[in-house]
Design a protein around this motif. Structure first.
Motif, PDB file in Angstrom:
ATOM      1  N   ARG A 141       0.831  -1.203   0.000  1.00  0.00           N
ATOM      2  CA  ARG A 141       0.000   0.000   0.000  1.00  0.00           C
ATOM      3  C   ARG A 141       0.866   1.253   0.000  1.00  0.00           C
ATOM      4  NH1 ARG A 141      -5.203   1.377   1.300  1.00  0.00           N
ATOM      5  NH2 ARG A 141      -5.595   3.331   2.410  1.00  0.00           N
ATOM      6  N   ILE A 142       0.466   2.232  -0.798  1.00  0.00           N
ATOM      7  CA  ILE A 142       1.093   3.550  -0.760  1.00  0.00           C
ATOM      8  C   ILE A 142       0.200   4.461   0.075  1.00  0.00           C
ATOM      9  CG2 ILE A 142       1.807   5.562  -2.096  1.00  0.00           C
ATOM     10  CD1 ILE A 142       2.247   3.661  -4.490  1.00  0.00           C
ATOM     11  N   ASP A 143       0.735   4.953   1.180  1.00  0.00           N
ATOM     12  CA  ASP A 143      -0.033   5.833   2.063  1.00  0.00           C
ATOM     13  C   ASP A 143       0.953   6.724   2.802  1.00  0.00           C
ATOM     14  OD1 ASP A 143      -1.685   6.984   4.090  1.00  0.00           O
ATOM     15  OD2 ASP A 143      -3.067   5.310   3.883  1.00  0.00           O
ATOM     16  N   GLU A 144       0.921   8.008   2.505  1.00  0.00           N
ATOM     17  CA  GLU A 144       1.924   8.907   3.082  1.00  0.00           C
ATOM     18  C   GLU A 144       1.825   9.016   4.596  1.00  0.00           C
ATOM     19  OE1 GLU A 144      -0.295  13.223   2.604  1.00  0.00           O
ATOM     20  OE2 GLU A 144       1.260  12.655   1.179  1.00  0.00           O
ATOM     21  N   ARG A 145       0.688   8.585   5.168  1.00  0.00           N
ATOM     22  CA  ARG A 145       0.534   8.631   6.628  1.00  0.00           C
ATOM     23  C   ARG A 145       1.143   7.402   7.297  1.00  0.00           C
ATOM     24  NH1 ARG A 145      -5.832   9.028   6.209  1.00  0.00           N
ATOM     25  NH2 ARG A 145      -5.254   7.348   4.764  1.00  0.00           N
ATOM     26  N   LEU A 146       1.543   6.432   6.501  1.00  0.00           N
ATOM     27  CA  LEU A 146       2.135   5.179   6.978  1.00  0.00           C
ATOM     28  C   LEU A 146       1.181   4.447   7.912  1.00  0.00           C
ATOM     29  CD1 LEU A 146       5.845   6.379   7.378  1.00  0.00           C
ATOM     30  CD2 LEU A 146       4.817   5.113   5.483  1.00  0.00           C
ATOM     31  N   ILE A 147       1.506   4.263   9.189  1.00  0.00           N
ATOM     32  CA  ILE A 147       0.605   3.542  10.101  1.00  0.00           C
ATOM     33  C   ILE A 147      -0.316   4.536  10.792  1.00  0.00           C
ATOM     34  CG2 ILE A 147       0.451   2.023  12.102  1.00  0.00           C
ATOM     35  CD1 ILE A 147       3.183   0.939  11.428  1.00  0.00           C
ATOM     36  N   HIS A 148      -1.605   4.399  10.551  1.00  0.00           N
ATOM     37  CA  HIS A 148      -2.616   5.277  11.146  1.00  0.00           C
ATOM     38  C   HIS A 148      -3.868   4.437  11.336  1.00  0.00           C
ATOM     39  CE1 HIS A 148      -4.659   5.655   7.205  1.00  0.00           C
ATOM     40  NE2 HIS A 148      -3.434   5.453   6.766  1.00  0.00           N
ATOM     41  N   GLY A 149      -4.979   5.080  11.642  1.00  0.00           N
ATOM     42  CA  GLY A 149      -6.192   4.340  11.967  1.00  0.00           C
ATOM     43  C   GLY A 149      -6.642   3.355  10.909  1.00  0.00           C
ATOM     44  N   GLN A 150      -6.641   3.776   9.648  1.00  0.00           N
ATOM     45  CA  GLN A 150      -7.117   2.892   8.589  1.00  0.00           C
ATOM     46  C   GLN A 150      -6.201   1.691   8.410  1.00  0.00           C
ATOM     47  OE1 GLN A 150      -7.363   5.644   5.362  1.00  0.00           O
ATOM     48  NE2 GLN A 150      -9.424   6.332   5.881  1.00  0.00           N
ATOM     49  N   VAL A 151      -4.893   1.927   8.486  1.00  0.00           N
ATOM     50  CA  VAL A 151      -3.940   0.832   8.305  1.00  0.00           C
ATOM     51  C   VAL A 151      -3.917  -0.086   9.520  1.00  0.00           C
ATOM     52  CG1 VAL A 151      -1.478   0.296   8.172  1.00  0.00           C
ATOM     53  CG2 VAL A 151      -2.464   1.976   6.616  1.00  0.00           C
ATOM     54  N   ALA A 152      -3.773   0.525  10.715  1.00  0.00           N
ATOM     55  CA  ALA A 152      -3.629  -0.270  11.935  1.00  0.00           C
ATOM     56  C   ALA A 152      -4.931  -0.945  12.336  1.00  0.00           C
ATOM     57  CB  ALA A 152      -3.129   0.616  13.076  1.00  0.00           C
ATOM     58  N   GLY A 153      -6.050  -0.220  12.185  1.00  0.00           N
ATOM     59  CA  GLY A 153      -7.313  -0.748  12.690  1.00  0.00           C
ATOM     60  C   GLY A 153      -8.155  -1.487  11.674  1.00  0.00           C
ATOM     61  N   ILE A 154      -8.126  -1.044  10.420  1.00  0.00           N
ATOM     62  CA  ILE A 154      -9.046  -1.594   9.415  1.00  0.00           C
ATOM     63  C   ILE A 154      -8.335  -2.586   8.488  1.00  0.00           C
ATOM     64  CG2 ILE A 154     -10.767  -1.067   7.670  1.00  0.00           C
ATOM     65  CD1 ILE A 154     -11.380   0.196  10.351  1.00  0.00           C
ATOM     66  N   TRP A 155      -7.336  -2.097   7.762  1.00  0.00           N
ATOM     67  CA  TRP A 155      -6.682  -2.959   6.776  1.00  0.00           C
ATOM     68  C   TRP A 155      -5.972  -4.146   7.415  1.00  0.00           C
ATOM     69  CZ3 TRP A 155      -7.310  -3.263   1.741  1.00  0.00           C
ATOM     70  CH2 TRP A 155      -7.855  -2.170   1.057  1.00  0.00           C
ATOM     71  N   SER A 156      -5.218  -3.876   8.477  1.00  0.00           N
ATOM     72  CA  SER A 156      -4.440  -4.954   9.097  1.00  0.00           C
ATOM     73  C   SER A 156      -5.324  -6.079   9.592  1.00  0.00           C
ATOM     74  CB  SER A 156      -3.608  -4.404  10.255  1.00  0.00           C
ATOM     75  OG  SER A 156      -2.637  -3.510   9.778  1.00  0.00           O
ATOM     76  N   SER A 157      -6.463  -5.693  10.173  1.00  0.00           N
ATOM     77  CA  SER A 157      -7.399  -6.700  10.673  1.00  0.00           C
ATOM     78  C   SER A 157      -8.039  -7.469   9.524  1.00  0.00           C
ATOM     79  CB  SER A 157      -8.480  -6.015  11.521  1.00  0.00           C
ATOM     80  OG  SER A 157      -9.457  -6.934  11.924  1.00  0.00           O
ATOM     81  N   THR A 158      -8.482  -6.755   8.499  1.00  0.00           N
ATOM     82  CA  THR A 158      -9.126  -7.392   7.346  1.00  0.00           C
ATOM     83  C   THR A 158      -8.189  -8.374   6.646  1.00  0.00           C
ATOM     84  OG1 THR A 158     -10.512  -5.439   6.999  1.00  0.00           O
ATOM     85  CG2 THR A 158     -10.272  -6.955   5.134  1.00  0.00           C
ATOM     86  N   LEU A 159      -6.921  -8.000   6.546  1.00  0.00           N
ATOM     87  CA  LEU A 159      -5.942  -8.827   5.844  1.00  0.00           C
ATOM     88  C   LEU A 159      -5.343  -9.924   6.717  1.00  0.00           C
ATOM     89  CD1 LEU A 159      -4.054  -5.911   4.056  1.00  0.00           C
ATOM     90  CD2 LEU A 159      -5.532  -7.587   2.938  1.00  0.00           C
ATOM     91  N   LYS A 160      -5.743  -9.948   8.004  1.00  0.00           N
ATOM     92  CA  LYS A 160      -5.166 -10.913   8.957  1.00  0.00           C
ATOM     93  C   LYS A 160      -3.633 -10.825   8.943  1.00  0.00           C
ATOM     94  CE  LYS A 160      -9.015 -14.202   8.822  1.00  0.00           C
ATOM     95  NZ  LYS A 160      -9.949 -13.318   8.115  1.00  0.00           N
ATOM     96  N   THR A 161      -3.160  -9.591   9.003  1.00  0.00           N
ATOM     97  CA  THR A 161      -1.732  -9.305   8.932  1.00  0.00           C
ATOM     98  C   THR A 161      -0.986  -9.884  10.131  1.00  0.00           C
ATOM     99  OG1 THR A 161      -2.210  -7.242   7.754  1.00  0.00           O
ATOM    100  CG2 THR A 161      -0.038  -7.446   8.799  1.00  0.00           C
ATOM    101  N   GLN A 162       0.193 -10.431   9.878  1.00  0.00           N
ATOM    102  CA  GLN A 162       1.072 -10.888  10.950  1.00  0.00           C
ATOM    103  C   GLN A 162       2.279  -9.967  11.134  1.00  0.00           C
ATOM    104  OE1 GLN A 162       1.274 -14.903   9.176  1.00  0.00           O
ATOM    105  NE2 GLN A 162       0.732 -15.676  11.192  1.00  0.00           N
ATOM    106  N   ARG A 163       2.700  -9.302  10.045  1.00  0.00           N
ATOM    107  CA  ARG A 163       3.799  -8.340  10.155  1.00  0.00           C
ATOM    108  C   ARG A 163       3.514  -7.123   9.272  1.00  0.00           C
ATOM    109  NH1 ARG A 163       9.140  -8.243  11.779  1.00  0.00           N
ATOM    110  NH2 ARG A 163       9.091 -10.481  12.211  1.00  0.00           N
ATOM    111  N   LEU A 164       3.562  -5.937   9.888  1.00  0.00           N
ATOM    112  CA  LEU A 164       3.524  -4.687   9.142  1.00  0.00           C
ATOM    113  C   LEU A 164       4.949  -4.312   8.772  1.00  0.00           C
ATOM    114  CD1 LEU A 164       1.030  -2.617  11.343  1.00  0.00           C
ATOM    115  CD2 LEU A 164       0.662  -3.254   8.965  1.00  0.00           C
TER     116      LEU A 164
END
Length: 309
Positions: free
Chosen positions: A154-177
């Motif tokens: 993902r390209i996101d100039e805010r890097l880790i923020h609410g959408q990445v940490a709370g929404i995308w990471s959970s949806t993708l079942k992420t193990q490592r950011l």
């Protein structure tokens, strides 16, 4: 889908809903009821009952203040209703956990939300003092070389923020950011902020582009579900030119600056960045634009080309 009702004194509930939808997108199952300055328990109770009549299925009510009228009235009316759960402590983290929580109980939701309440300065000091563990011998990971499990880039100039940490990471079942940006990797304060923003349930790497390519290609992360986050399209192109392998990139947020062109309401690019995206696309990478998972992905290059016509 569980119905969620935020109830509060004044406009707190509406404010939380508005802020939440900035992060998670529109939530048709999220509702609010406010106790107005000239209202009372009877007025509030009538509005709550009218709203609840429109729902089918399970409902969770989140009140602002333990012992306050919104909480007390909710409990009086729905204490014996097995389809209604009631909790207090309304805040943006609690509401987000509820939206993302699926079938989790109020107790589990509150436990997760409490992890977001920290003394930032004290936590930052702890992270700064923790030593970085650098590993140069990558040969031990040869068994996993070429098998990286990249679930999204993902390209996101805010890097880790609410959408990445709370929404995308959970949806993708992420193990490592994995934050991949040279400046971030070399800035102690920014690395500290990123470490505090990352979900505690996930591993985090903040790397230069070269180190990210070396580690991923060597198989260092085994079969972990990797979520790669780039600050700029130039980071992605550099990653590819240095030997990194990507099939797909999502563009999330690139803010407006004077002279930039609007591609979507959240993405503005320079002419130089337009050429960089073209180079990424020409390398065989599919590029889409998508702010949150609940919104449909769109063909980024098609939008870019249409803007150029």
């Amino acid at each position: 889908m569980k119905n969620i009702v935020l109830v509060s004194h004044g406009l707190l509930a509406e404010g939380v809903k508005s802020s939440l939808e900035m992060i998670a997108g529109k939530q048709p199952n999220l509702h609010t009821i406010s106790l107005t300055p000239d209202g009372d328990n009877l007025q509030f109770g009538e509005e709550l009952e009218e709203k609840m009549k429109t729902f089918a299925g399970k409902t969770i009510i989140i009140a602002d203040l333990l012992g306050g009228t919104p909480a007390n009235v909710s409990l009086q009316k729905y204490m014996d209703n097995p389809d209604v759960e009631i909790m207090s402590g309304l805040s943006l983290p609690v509401a987000l956990e509820c939206v993302l929580g699926g079938d989790r109980t109020p107790t589990a939701i509150l436990a997760s939300a409490k992890e977001t309440m920290v003394d930032l300065k004290a936590s930052a000091e702890e992270v700064i003092q923790a030593p970085d563990v650098l590993e140069n011998n990558l040969s031990q990971y040869e068994a996993f070389a070429g098998q990286a499990n990249i679930v999204n880039a993902r390209i996101d100039e805010r890097l880790i923020h609410g959408q990445v940490a709370g929404i995308w990471s959970s949806t993708l079942k992420t193990q490592r950011l994995m934050v991949i940006n040279d400046a971030a990797a070399e800035n102690t304060l920014q690395k500290t902020s990123l470490r505090m923003a990352a979900p505690k349930s996930m591993r985090l790497s903040v790397l230069t582009v070269q180190d990210a390519v070396n580690n991923i290609n060597a198989g260092k992360y085994g079969k972990q579900r990797l979520f790669l986050i780039f600050k700029k399209p130039s980071d992605v192109l550099k990653f590819i030119e240095l030997g990194g392998k990507l099939e797909h990139v999502t563009v999330g947020n690139m803010s407006f600056e004077t002279g930039n062109r609007e591609i979507t309401k959240n993405i503005y690019i320079t002419e130089e960045e337009a050429h960089i995206f073209a180079a990424i696309s020409n390398s065989g990478v599919n590029i889409t634009a998508q702010l949150v998972p609940s919104e449909p992905a769109t063909d980024f290059m098609k939008k870019l080309t249409n803007k150029e016509k």
